[in-house]
Design a protein around this motif. Structure first.
Motif, PDB file in Angstrom:
ATOM      1  N   CYS A 124       1.383   7.943  -5.054  1.00 24.69           N
ATOM      2  CA  CYS A 124       1.007   7.381  -3.748  1.00 24.69           C
ATOM      3  C   CYS A 124       2.284   7.059  -2.981  1.00 24.69           C
ATOM      4  O   CYS A 124       3.312   6.729  -3.597  1.00 24.69           O
ATOM      5  N   THR A 152       2.669   4.505  -0.860  1.00 28.58           N
ATOM      6  CA  THR A 152       2.832   3.066  -1.107  1.00 28.58           C
ATOM      7  C   THR A 152       1.592   2.620  -1.879  1.00 28.58           C
ATOM      8  O   THR A 152       0.581   3.313  -1.851  1.00 28.58           O
ATOM      9  N   ARG A 153       1.685   1.473  -2.562  1.00 28.67           N
ATOM     10  CA  ARG A 153       0.499   1.015  -3.293  1.00 28.67           C
ATOM     11  C   ARG A 153      -0.263   0.001  -2.450  1.00 28.67           C
ATOM     12  O   ARG A 153       0.301  -1.002  -2.010  1.00 28.67           O
ATOM     13  N   CYS A 154      -1.564   0.268  -2.224  1.00 29.80           N
ATOM     14  CA  CYS A 154      -2.405  -0.683  -1.503  1.00 29.80           C
ATOM     15  C   CYS A 154      -2.548  -1.938  -2.367  1.00 29.80           C
ATOM     16  O   CYS A 154      -2.659  -1.837  -3.608  1.00 29.80           O
ATOM     17  N   THR A 165      -1.489   5.088 -10.601  1.00 33.29           N
ATOM     18  CA  THR A 165      -0.729   5.806  -9.584  1.00 33.29           C
ATOM     19  C   THR A 165       0.603   5.108  -9.378  1.00 33.29           C
ATOM     20  O   THR A 165       0.724   3.909  -9.666  1.00 33.29           O
ATOM     21  N   TYR A 224      -4.831  -3.915  -3.236  1.00 33.96           N
ATOM     22  CA  TYR A 224      -6.019  -4.175  -4.062  1.00 33.96           C
ATOM     23  C   TYR A 224      -6.165  -3.185  -5.204  1.00 33.96           C
ATOM     24  O   TYR A 224      -7.063  -3.304  -6.033  1.00 33.96           O
ATOM     25  N   CYS A 225      -5.302  -2.164  -5.270  1.00 33.68           N
ATOM     26  CA  CYS A 225      -5.590  -0.991  -6.111  1.00 33.68           C
ATOM     27  C   CYS A 225      -4.863  -1.062  -7.449  1.00 33.68           C
ATOM     28  O   CYS A 225      -3.649  -1.267  -7.492  1.00 33.68           O
ATOM     29  N   ASN A 230      -6.072  10.845   1.440  1.00 36.08           N
ATOM     30  CA  ASN A 230      -5.708   9.683   2.224  1.00 36.08           C
ATOM     31  C   ASN A 230      -5.523  10.150   3.672  1.00 36.08           C
ATOM     32  O   ASN A 230      -4.763  11.078   3.904  1.00 36.08           O
ATOM     33  N   ARG A 266      -3.595  -1.000   3.936  1.00 41.15           N
ATOM     34  CA  ARG A 266      -3.708   0.424   4.241  1.00 41.15           C
ATOM     35  C   ARG A 266      -2.752   0.745   5.384  1.00 41.15           C
ATOM     36  O   ARG A 266      -2.572  -0.063   6.286  1.00 41.15           O
ATOM     37  N   GLY A 311      -6.953  10.660  -7.404  1.00 42.44           N
ATOM     38  CA  GLY A 311      -5.647  10.046  -7.625  1.00 42.44           C
ATOM     39  C   GLY A 311      -5.724   8.544  -7.606  1.00 42.44           C
ATOM     40  O   GLY A 311      -6.769   7.979  -7.881  1.00 42.44           O
ATOM     41  N   GLY A 312      -4.654   7.991  -7.205  1.00 34.92           N
ATOM     42  CA  GLY A 312      -3.527   8.544  -6.501  1.00 34.92           C
ATOM     43  C   GLY A 312      -3.911   9.223  -5.173  1.00 34.92           C
ATOM     44  O   GLY A 312      -4.991   9.080  -4.651  1.00 34.92           O
ATOM     45  N   THR A 313      -2.955   9.915  -4.677  1.00 34.68           N
ATOM     46  CA  THR A 313      -3.124  10.629  -3.420  1.00 34.68           C
ATOM     47  C   THR A 313      -2.824  12.102  -3.652  1.00 34.68           C
ATOM     48  O   THR A 313      -1.659  12.529  -3.538  1.00 34.68           O
TER      49      THR A 313
HETATM   50  S1  SF4 Z   1      -4.929   5.422  -4.905  1.00 35.10           S
HETATM   51 FE1  SF4 Z   1      -5.643   5.163  -2.785  1.00 35.10          FE
HETATM   52  S2  SF4 Z   1      -6.303   3.046  -2.795  1.00 35.10           S
HETATM   53 FE2  SF4 Z   1      -4.941   3.261  -4.581  1.00 35.10          FE
HETATM   54  S3  SF4 Z   1      -2.850   2.790  -3.886  1.00 35.10           S
HETATM   55 FE3  SF4 Z   1      -3.102   4.970  -3.640  1.00 35.10          FE
HETATM   56  S4  SF4 Z   1      -3.766   5.195  -1.496  1.00 35.10           S
HETATM   57 FE4  SF4 Z   1      -4.123   3.094  -2.054  1.00 35.10          FE
END
Ligand code: SF4
Ligand SMILES: C[S@@+](CC[C@H](N)C(=O)[O-])C[C@H]1O[C@@H](n2cnc3c(N)ncnc32)[C@H](O)[C@@H]1O
Length: 436
Positions: free
Chosen positions: A39, A41-43, A50, A45-46, A129, A166, A94-96
């Motif tokens: 990813c 960047t890391r959101c 990843t 809440y996630c 994403n 986000r 994913g991930g992205t």
């Molecule tokens: S997998 Fe999706 S929700 Fe999780 S950090 Fe990556 S972009 Fe954000």
């Protein structure tokens, strides 16, 4: 931080499966999941498995190329273990996944096609994403064989997206959905999250209205889960951000169900709604206990009652495959009772419901009480008595041909139990009350 893996039995280094699992599979089809562990960047809440570039650093084995080489090697390993059998669904998650170049993503698909025959009308999805693609990229995915796309929209409200950390703006989703339609994706799905701290019921209504105005074929709506170890969990513990409110999340669910159904998207799984024929066949394969091989760091797999899961870190994953070994960290061979319980847990999530005969006599004895409490309802075997537009809809199961026809007949021949709207709000507790 990604969460820890479950414990399990040692998995064989050559990736082999017990003869009983292969016998159960017969010549039947499988699904493939491909996990892309990157990813930008890391959101907050996630806790998915990843990693950002900064988290991975420049150590060899953690690069994008090392991941691609290893994923190709795991596809070859899967083909060696499973033998020639059709692939019905592919899901890249994913991930992205869309942080990979379009030709890298298509390259994985092409490799899967070299190793396995493809079922007619195979469903091929990638998560996306909204931030990470443009029109040319989406054209290349369709030209390369993808026919379904799932965008992580989450919310149409800027202040909600900010709490979720986000990086896309609310307007970005309309743009990418337009490009996806032009590119020719046959099915477009949107992921939404409700119950974010600071989100009101009106905010959620606005997100649903915005999503519906884009005429998606499929919507997944998830209650925000505060996962241990995430930045969001820390912010809530410190009192910087309020915790999600259960009653508000329940109201959000009811509103989503009403607005989505009114717009012609029926629920077919607790958190999933679709236009008829646009149910996600890949996820249905999971919920119906079919066979799938998960390729990639931390990916889970299942075949004939055997579950296994890969090591989580991309470096360890690449190292295993480079050494010619399976990347599985451990596995679990489920006995008949564990498989039955798992079937109850998974199939009770579906609008199609669970055949009553799967329950033990003592579990069946609890059914009338749960019906009286309004948590579940019984359907069938009367053919007129199924979920509206679902019993005879063209929902494609992960099975194909005769197997699918047989399974569909069986699915509707016996009485079934299904969660009511009230039951769906308390699904975990209802199923706990039902099980021995
Ligand atoms: S997998 Fe999706 S929700 Fe999780 S950090 Fe990556 S972009 Fe954000
Ligand atoms: C792998 S992500 C989707 C693809 C892409 N990474 C993105 O976020 O746009 C899968 C979905 O899981 C959901 N999700 C992730 N963490 C969640 C959480 N803690 N609570 C609820 N939903 C979550 C989000 O809706 C997200 O779109």
């Amino acid at each position: 931080m990604p969460s820890a893996l479950p414990p399990g039995d040692p998995a064989p280094a050559d990736g082999s499966l017990p003869a009983s699992a292969l016998a159960e599979l017969g010549a039947g089809p499988i699904s493939l999941y491909l996990h892309v562990p990157f990813c930008a960047t890391r959101c907050g809440y996630c806790d998915f498995n990843t990693y950002t570039a900064a988290e991975l650093g420049s150590a060899p084995g953690a690069s994008r190329q090392a991941f691609l080489d290893a994923a190709h090697a795991e596809l070859a390993l899967a083909a060696g273990v499973l033998g020639e059998r059709p692939v019905d669904t592919v899901f890249v998650g994913g991930g992205t996944p869309t942080l990979l170049a379009a030709d890298e993503l298509v390259g994985l698909l092409t490799a899967a096609r070299r190793h396995f025959p493809w079922s007619d009308g195979a469903e091929v999805t990638t998560e996306c994403n909204p931030e990470s693609v443009d029109a040319r990229y989406l054209d290349a995915l369709v030209a390369g064989g993808f026919n379904r796309i799932s965008f992580g929209m989450q919310s149409a409200r800027g202040h909600v997206l900010r709490v979720l950390e986000r990086t896309h703006t609310p307007g970005r989703v309309a743009e990418v959905v337009g490009w996806a339609r032009q590119a020719g994706f046959g099915s477009v799905s949107l992921d939404l999250i409700y119950g974010t701290p600071g989100e009101s019921l009106d905010d959620w209504r606005a997100s649903l209205e915005t999503a519906l105005a884009l005429e998606p074929d499929h919507v997944s709506a998830y209650a925000l889960i505060v996962e241990e170890g995430t930045r969001l969990a820390v912010q809530i513990r410190r009192g910087e951000v309020p915790a999600p409110i259960d009653d508000l999340q329940a109201e959000c669910y009811e509103l989503a169900d009403r607005m989505l159904s009114d717009a012609g998207l029926g629920w077919y799984e607790l958190s999933n709604w679709s236009r008829p024929g646009h149910e996600c066949r890949h996820n249905l394969a999971y919920w119906r206990g079919s066979a799938w091989w998960g390729v990639g760091p931390g990916a889970h797999s299942h075949a004939g009652g055997v579950r296994w899961w890969n090591v989580k870190h991309p470096r360890r994953y690449s190292a295993a495959l480079e050494a010619g070994e399976s990347p599985a960290a451990a596995r679990e061979v489920l006995d008949a009772d564990a498989r039955r319980v798992e079937r109850v847990l998974l199939e009770s999530r579906l609008a199609d419901g669970l055949p009553l005969e799967v329950l033990t006599p003592s579990e069946q004895a609890r059914v009338p009480d749960l019906v009286a409490r309004g948590s579940i309802e019984l359907t069938g075997p009367d053919p007129g008595d199924g979920p509206p537009n679902r019993r005879h809809s063209n929902v494609s199961s992960p099975l194909s041909g005769n197997a699918r026809a047989r399974a569909d007949t069986n699915r509707h021949a016996a009485p079934r139990l299904r969660l009511t709207l009230r039951g769906r709000l308390l699904a975990d507790a209802v199923v706990r009350d039902l099980l021995d």
